[in-house]
Design an enzyme around this catalytic site. Sequence first.
Site, PDB file in Angstrom:
ATOM      1  N   ASP A 196      -0.230 -12.870   1.732  1.00 30.93           N
ATOM      2  CA  ASP A 196      -1.327 -13.618   2.355  1.00 30.93           C
ATOM      3  C   ASP A 196      -2.668 -13.551   1.624  1.00 30.93           C
ATOM      4  OD1 ASP A 196      -1.973 -10.998   2.820  1.00 30.93           O
ATOM      5  OD2 ASP A 196      -1.685 -11.079   4.992  1.00 30.93           O
ATOM      6  N   ASP A 220       1.157  -4.209 -14.901  1.00 29.52           N
ATOM      7  CA  ASP A 220       0.071  -5.064 -14.393  1.00 29.52           C
ATOM      8  C   ASP A 220      -1.027  -4.217 -13.767  1.00 29.52           C
ATOM      9  OD1 ASP A 220       2.320  -4.679 -12.516  1.00 29.52           O
ATOM     10  OD2 ASP A 220       0.969  -5.599 -11.074  1.00 29.52           O
ATOM     11  N   ASN A 221      -0.808  -2.931 -13.647  1.00 28.40           N
ATOM     12  CA  ASN A 221      -1.818  -2.063 -13.046  1.00 28.40           C
ATOM     13  C   ASN A 221      -2.447  -1.129 -14.069  1.00 28.40           C
ATOM     14  OD1 ASN A 221      -1.436  -3.222 -10.546  1.00 28.40           O
ATOM     15  ND2 ASN A 221       0.045  -1.692  -9.871  1.00 28.40           N
ATOM     16  N   GLY A 257       0.005 -12.026 -11.254  1.00 29.91           N
ATOM     17  CA  GLY A 257      -1.320 -12.647 -11.132  1.00 29.91           C
ATOM     18  C   GLY A 257      -2.137 -12.070  -9.996  1.00 29.91           C
ATOM     19  N   ARG A 313      -5.450  -6.743 -17.771  1.00 27.80           N
ATOM     20  CA  ARG A 313      -4.407  -5.723 -17.701  1.00 27.80           C
ATOM     21  C   ARG A 313      -3.424  -5.880 -18.863  1.00 27.80           C
ATOM     22  NH1 ARG A 313      -4.219  -5.365 -11.878  1.00 27.80           N
ATOM     23  NH2 ARG A 313      -6.155  -6.301 -11.154  1.00 27.80           N
ATOM     24  N   ASP A 328      -6.593  -0.741  -9.553  1.00 28.85           N
ATOM     25  CA  ASP A 328      -5.640  -1.024  -8.469  1.00 28.85           C
ATOM     26  C   ASP A 328      -5.267   0.227  -7.679  1.00 28.85           C
ATOM     27  OD1 ASP A 328      -5.816  -3.647  -9.031  1.00 28.85           O
ATOM     28  OD2 ASP A 328      -3.692  -3.965  -9.461  1.00 28.85           O
TER      29      ASP A 328
HETATM   30  P1  AMP Z   1       0.315  -4.316  -6.764  1.00 29.57           P
HETATM   31  O1  AMP Z   1       1.642  -3.647  -6.806  1.00 29.57           O
HETATM   32  O2  AMP Z   1      -0.510  -4.000  -5.565  1.00 29.57           O
HETATM   33  O3  AMP Z   1      -0.439  -4.164  -8.025  1.00 29.57           O
HETATM   34  O4  AMP Z   1       0.611  -5.875  -6.611  1.00 29.57           O
HETATM   35  C1  AMP Z   1       1.520  -6.576  -7.388  1.00 29.57           C
HETATM   36  C2  AMP Z   1       1.313  -8.049  -7.216  1.00 29.57           C
HETATM   37  O5  AMP Z   1       1.363  -8.404  -5.844  1.00 29.57           O
HETATM   38  C3  AMP Z   1      -0.027  -8.562  -7.726  1.00 29.57           C
HETATM   39  O6  AMP Z   1       0.195  -9.832  -8.259  1.00 29.57           O
HETATM   40  C4  AMP Z   1      -0.852  -8.640  -6.476  1.00 29.57           C
HETATM   41  O7  AMP Z   1      -1.887  -9.552  -6.593  1.00 29.57           O
HETATM   42  C5  AMP Z   1       0.174  -9.087  -5.454  1.00 29.57           C
HETATM   43  N1  AMP Z   1      -0.186  -8.719  -4.082  1.00 29.57           N
HETATM   44  C6  AMP Z   1      -0.225  -7.490  -3.529  1.00 29.57           C
HETATM   45  N2  AMP Z   1      -0.601  -7.561  -2.243  1.00 29.57           N
HETATM   46  C7  AMP Z   1      -0.818  -8.872  -1.964  1.00 29.57           C
HETATM   47  C8  AMP Z   1      -1.238  -9.598  -0.807  1.00 29.57           C
HETATM   48  N3  AMP Z   1      -1.512  -9.006   0.352  1.00 29.57           N
HETATM   49  N4  AMP Z   1      -1.348 -10.932  -0.927  1.00 29.57           N
HETATM   50  C9  AMP Z   1      -1.078 -11.565  -2.075  1.00 29.57           C
HETATM   51  N5  AMP Z   1      -0.682 -10.947  -3.181  1.00 29.57           N
HETATM   52  C10 AMP Z   1      -0.550  -9.610  -3.139  1.00 29.57           C
HETATM   53 MG    MG Z   2      -1.910  -4.641  -8.974  1.00 31.55          MG
END
Ligand code: AMP
Ligand code: MG
Length: 534
Positions: free
Chosen positions: A144, A279-280, A109, A209, A289
């Site tokens: 966070d 998810d990306n 999410g 996505r 992303d």
């Molecule tokens: P990503 O690998 O960056 O696409 O992130 C995977 C998941 O981690 C997604 O659900 C993002 O929303 C969540 N996410 C990444 N960084 C953060 C963050 N600093 N705070 C909250 N959720 C995060």
């Molecule tokens: Mg992502």
Amino acid sequence: MPATTRCALAGLQFDNTFTQALPADPIAENYRREVTGAAYSRVTPTPVAAPRLVAVAAEVAALLDLTPADCASPEFLQVFAGNVLLPGMDPFAMCYGGHQFGHWAGQLGDGRAINLGETLNQAGERWTLQLKGAGATPYSRSADGLAVLRSSIREFLCSEAMHHLGVPTTRALCLIGTGEPVVRDMFYDGHARAEPGAVVCRVAPHFTRFGNFQLFAARGENELLQALLDHTLRTDFPHLGPPSPAVYLEWLAEVATRTAHLIAHWMRVGFVHGVMNTDNLSVLGLTIDYGPYGWLENYDPDWTPNTTDAQHKRYRYGQQPQIAWWNLVQLANALHTLVPDVPGLEAALAAYPRTFEATNQAMLAAKLGLVQFDPAQDSELVGNLYRVLSLTETDMTLFYRALAEVPSQAAISPEALLQIVAPAWYQPASVTPAIHTEILAWLAAWRARLGQDQTPDEARRARMQAVNPLYVLRNYLAQEAIDLAEAGDYSRVVETLEVLRRPYEEQPGRAAYAAKRPEWARQRAGCSMLSCSS
Ligand code: AMP
Ligand code: MG
């Protein structure tokens, strides 16, 4: 005449189809949880103390009918920092899941992205505005919801750089420093430090996505799965007609086709996404992303910028076409309950290899200045090119630009030929006579091939320069802009964006932006090594 005052952002008209069409999480409170039976949760951005505008992308503002004066207004700063909501906004975080590094991860999410709403511009285009780094959501899990300046600069600059390169992508309207520190352990090795926080406003028709569909399918939430797909079809694929199982298959084929175009473009410009989890990947075929991505400097199909992926290199440059295919198969699996027709799903998926091969070949032909790709001879030519590029560290971007300068027919000495391509070598002193011979042999074969086309050199050069960029967001260029910005000087962010707006055109006084990676950047964090921590 009385002076008229106008609220700078009053022109933004909202039409929030996603929140209107799909079921919301009934819980209004913002705490971390599993959200079932809903496509999204309403959540408001967390206000920040001292927002400061770092940069605006004028072209994206124009898409939203915003003038430069609008973007310089106090309202703009407050709205896109997440401090103020405009009438008509209906902020929400999306519920999605995904495969991370090949493993099903369940609910992910929007953990640090908050959609503000969908705007309709005067041309009738729909653009969703989304803040990244504007605070926690129900999907933030243990993190966070914030973003640091370094990763936000990378997202802001690369989104726009990709657009100007002609690569499908989400856009970035603006980058705002929050004035608040965010603690990050960049390499997850116990060296946490406080960094400046920032928020980017991303802009795309929407941010759906592969993983949105996957999560509902995995949970057996078939009504939700169908509702999301029908909504996606109505808003973004109206040309496919009213939703039906046959149209679902056509949609899958179109997503596969768009993804094939996307990946062929990445390969063309040397972009490595770094974290191609399901998810990306956008169902619109947009790059989405921007995290631990990187740009190929010396040609190396095995390179990945993402240290989190250093061991298996799942997301390395040369493997991106296969990974996109793997991800599409997961999307097809998610559709299976709606269309239990395996041959139909397979036939739809087949659009991917077919389109990728054709598009990639057309792009290779264009990169090499050929009128058309002729597999009978050009497959070997390209295979040999990749081998030659790997004989000595060779900057991919500079090499293709140099090729445009090579005369196809006029007599030229071997020394002069080598002199044209030599600026692309990272270690000229280590290029042996044997390597010279191999490079010259390839150049001779390529020039002979050009001879068949008979394209005048000037026309060929122009065509090659239109697909082989001179300026890309080299990893160290982004890092230099970050280093200055962290010290309070945002000018390099602005200047880098300015140069990257015209990536194919040689710009006087901007040679530094086309320079190959300096030695200091070889092992520096942020230049050769990145992580998911952002
Ligand atoms: P990503 O690998 O960056 O696409 O992130 C995977 C998941 O981690 C997604 O659900 C993002 O929303 C969540 N996410 C990444 N960084 C953060 C963050 N600093 N705070 C909250 N959720 C995060
Ligand atoms: Mg992502």
